[in-house]
Design an enzyme around this catalytic site. Structure first.
Site, PDB file in Angstrom:
ATOM      1  N   GLU A 124       0.990  -1.258   0.074  1.00 43.91           N
ATOM      2  CA  GLU A 124      -0.055  -0.106  -0.064  1.00 43.91           C
ATOM      3  C   GLU A 124       0.759   1.286   0.153  1.00 43.91           C
ATOM      4  OE1 GLU A 124      -3.650   0.358  -0.027  1.00 43.91           O
ATOM      5  OE2 GLU A 124      -2.551   2.366  -0.590  1.00 43.91           O
ATOM      6  N   VAL A 127       2.752   3.585  -3.376  1.00 45.44           N
ATOM      7  CA  VAL A 127       2.278   4.716  -4.145  1.00 45.44           C
ATOM      8  C   VAL A 127       1.552   5.539  -3.254  1.00 45.44           C
ATOM      9  CG1 VAL A 127       0.879   5.240  -6.102  1.00 45.44           C
ATOM     10  CG2 VAL A 127       2.045   3.140  -6.364  1.00 45.44           C
ATOM     11  N   GLY A 129       2.278   7.402  -0.695  1.00 42.97           N
ATOM     12  CA  GLY A 129       2.489   7.435   0.878  1.00 42.97           C
ATOM     13  C   GLY A 129       1.508   7.060   1.636  1.00 42.97           C
ATOM     14  N   ILE A 131      -1.652   7.765   1.682  1.00 44.19           N
ATOM     15  CA  ILE A 131      -3.172   7.896   0.747  1.00 44.19           C
ATOM     16  C   ILE A 131      -3.348   6.100   0.418  1.00 44.19           C
ATOM     17  CG2 ILE A 131      -4.334   8.466  -1.305  1.00 44.19           C
ATOM     18  CD1 ILE A 131      -2.304  10.583  -1.622  1.00 44.19           C
ATOM     19  N   GLY A 182      14.909  19.072   3.172  1.00 44.66           N
ATOM     20  CA  GLY A 182      14.878  17.474   3.328  1.00 44.66           C
ATOM     21  C   GLY A 182      13.851  17.273   2.564  1.00 44.66           C
ATOM     22  N   GLU A 185      16.028  14.826  -2.480  1.00 46.02           N
ATOM     23  CA  GLU A 185      17.180  14.200  -2.227  1.00 46.02           C
ATOM     24  C   GLU A 185      18.410  14.875  -2.700  1.00 46.02           C
ATOM     25  OE1 GLU A 185      17.539  10.947  -0.849  1.00 46.02           O
ATOM     26  OE2 GLU A 185      15.195  10.759  -1.198  1.00 46.02           O
ATOM     27  N   ASP A 196      10.296   8.482 -10.413  1.00 42.98           N
ATOM     28  CA  ASP A 196       9.705   7.927  -9.134  1.00 42.98           C
ATOM     29  C   ASP A 196       8.112   7.898  -9.642  1.00 42.98           C
ATOM     30  OD1 ASP A 196       9.607   7.735  -6.024  1.00 42.98           O
ATOM     31  OD2 ASP A 196       7.740   9.128  -6.744  1.00 42.98           O
ATOM     32  N   LYS A 200       5.061   4.712 -10.060  1.00 43.40           N
ATOM     33  CA  LYS A 200       4.065   4.686  -9.537  1.00 43.40           C
ATOM     34  C   LYS A 200       3.074   4.323 -10.525  1.00 43.40           C
ATOM     35  CE  LYS A 200       5.892   7.331  -5.374  1.00 43.40           C
ATOM     36  NZ  LYS A 200       6.130   8.455  -4.997  1.00 43.40           N
ATOM     37  N   GLY A 297       6.850  11.046   3.701  1.00 41.35           N
ATOM     38  CA  GLY A 297       6.949  11.375   5.134  1.00 41.35           C
ATOM     39  C   GLY A 297       6.817  10.101   6.026  1.00 41.35           C
TER      40      GLY A 297
END
Ligand code: HSE
Length: 404
Positions: A124, A127, A129, A131, A182, A185, A196, A200, A297
């Protein structure tokens, strides 16, 4: 009591431990038994930290411990994560991962291994985070034929684009700020070049089609060519620029792309700003759906991972089917996709642009000299390329017209 092991004590790994501790009582109720972290695998030691007593440096300690029923892979990267995950599945342990690179590259193989052993492979957090989007596609929307998934799937680039749009800062300046905070990267390539988000949308498209979409075959463009001038034109057009991962069915074809798009105020993702992610889904029965929240996060991502752990514990001895076969989905050619394009052209020869593109809506922005912009009528990508070869294009941004 369910005993689990966490591979990787970075941001997400430490988040998983924190979520399990903070919400221990309610997680116990939901899982049907307490969930205890027995091991944490990391190359490092954490002297003085209570986690140190659980730290191991050899994955085989975890694999060979029959008490461990769920392995949580939050290391990132394809290797050694893939080897460790396969070892865990072969040993009969369910696996939960936040690792989109692993899922995009090996999803169907790992799903099949879990099915064969009557255990689970859940992803889960890979993709969006925090959600919930994998479970909705896999379990909630089974009555529908999904016809489109379009998302802001990368928080780093959404932060950069939002800041450029609102504050008029340059790409380089904003990237540096995002790195200092932060959000980006030190090597930002995977985010800013769209890799990225591409992985996804490959995962989401594979899930709704049930076949494997090769992420390498998705047309992918990043945000590095977007300038402050583009935002000024966008503003004049009542639009913002967003990096979208998008895929849709058209007849018997599925088209997918990751690229910056101009979207106007009626687009469901128009107000999804900063590091927030948003995913629009259309099903042929349910219609339009929106999923919005923290796409990255520590705690949001850990929340999704822990929900998978709870599901694995709840379904101990049962495989929760994920329909994603290794059969490859042949994507429709990007050249055949039809949409409008925003184009910036050098010089002032509007007649030449009209001769090349036909019916265009010219846009000029005060203070931007030596060029003009325009929006084309809907045309195929192939027709766009043929017309663009006849003028000197400074930049092109596609328009996306999804409405809720
Ligand atoms: N780098 C990713 C992002 C992290 O910015 O969205 C979550 O996958």
């Amino acid at each position: 009591m369910a005993k689990i092991a966490v591979l990787g004590y970075g941001t997400v790994g430490s988040g998983v431990v924190e979520v399990l501790e903070t919400n221990a009582a309610s997680i116990t109720k939901k899982a049907g038994e307490a969930v205890e972290v027995k091991y944490v695998l990391d190359l490092r030691d954490f002297p003085g930290d209570p986690i140190q007593e659980k730290i191991v440096h050899d994955v085989d300690i975890i694999i060979n411990d029959p008490e461990v029923s769920v392995v949580v892979e939050v290391m990132g990267g394809v290797e050694p994560a893939c080897t460790f995950v396969k070892k865990a599945l072969e040993a009969g342990k369910s696996v939960c991962t936040s690792n989109k690179a692993l899922v995009a590259a090996h999803g169907p193989e790992l799903i099949a291994m879990a099915k064969e052993k009557n255990i689970n492979f859940m992803f889960e957090a890979s993709v969006g985070g925090g959600i919930p989007i994998i479970r909705p596609l896999n379990q909630c929307l089974t009555a529908d034929e999904v016809t489109q998934v379009t998302g802001i799937l990368n928080g780093t680039t959404n932060y950069i684009l939002t800041k450029m749009s609102k504050e008029g800062c340059s790409y380089d300046e904003t990237l540096k700020e995002a790195q200092a905070l932060g959000y980006a990267e030190r090597n930002p390539e995977a985010d800013v070049e769209g890799h990225d988000a591409c992985r996804k949308i490959a995962i989401l498209t594979s899930l709704y089609t049930g076949k494997t979409v090769k992420f390498e075959e998705i047309t992918t463009e990043g945000i590095t060519k977007i300038s402050t001038a583009d935002f000024k034109y966008a503003e004049k057009l009542g639009c913002v620029v967003k990096l979208l991962g998008t895929s849709r069915r058209d007849g018997d074809k599925v088209y997918a792309m990751t690229a910056p798009f101009m979207i106007n105020a009626s687009h469901p993702l128009y107000n999804v700003n900063d590091v927030i992610n948003g995913v629009y889904v259309n099903g042929n029965m349910v219609g339009s759906l929106m999923f919005i929240g923290a796409g990255a996060g520590k705690l949001p991502t850990a929340s999704a991972v822990v929900a998978d752990i709870v599901d694995c514990v709840k379904h101990s001895g049962t495989n929760v089917a994920t329909i994603w076969s290794s059969e490859k989905l042949e994507l429709g050619a990007t050249d055949d996709e039809v949409r409008s394009f925003f184009v910036r052209v050098k010089g002032d020869d509007e007649a030449a642009a009209k001769a090349a593109f036909g019916n265009i809506e010219v846009v000029k922005v005060e203070g931007i000299d030596g060029e003009f912009g325009f929006v084309t009528a809907e045309m195929s990508e192939k027709a766009y390329k043929e017309a663009a070869a006849k003028v000197e294009v400074i930049n092109m941004i596609r328009l996306d017209k999804t409405v809720l």
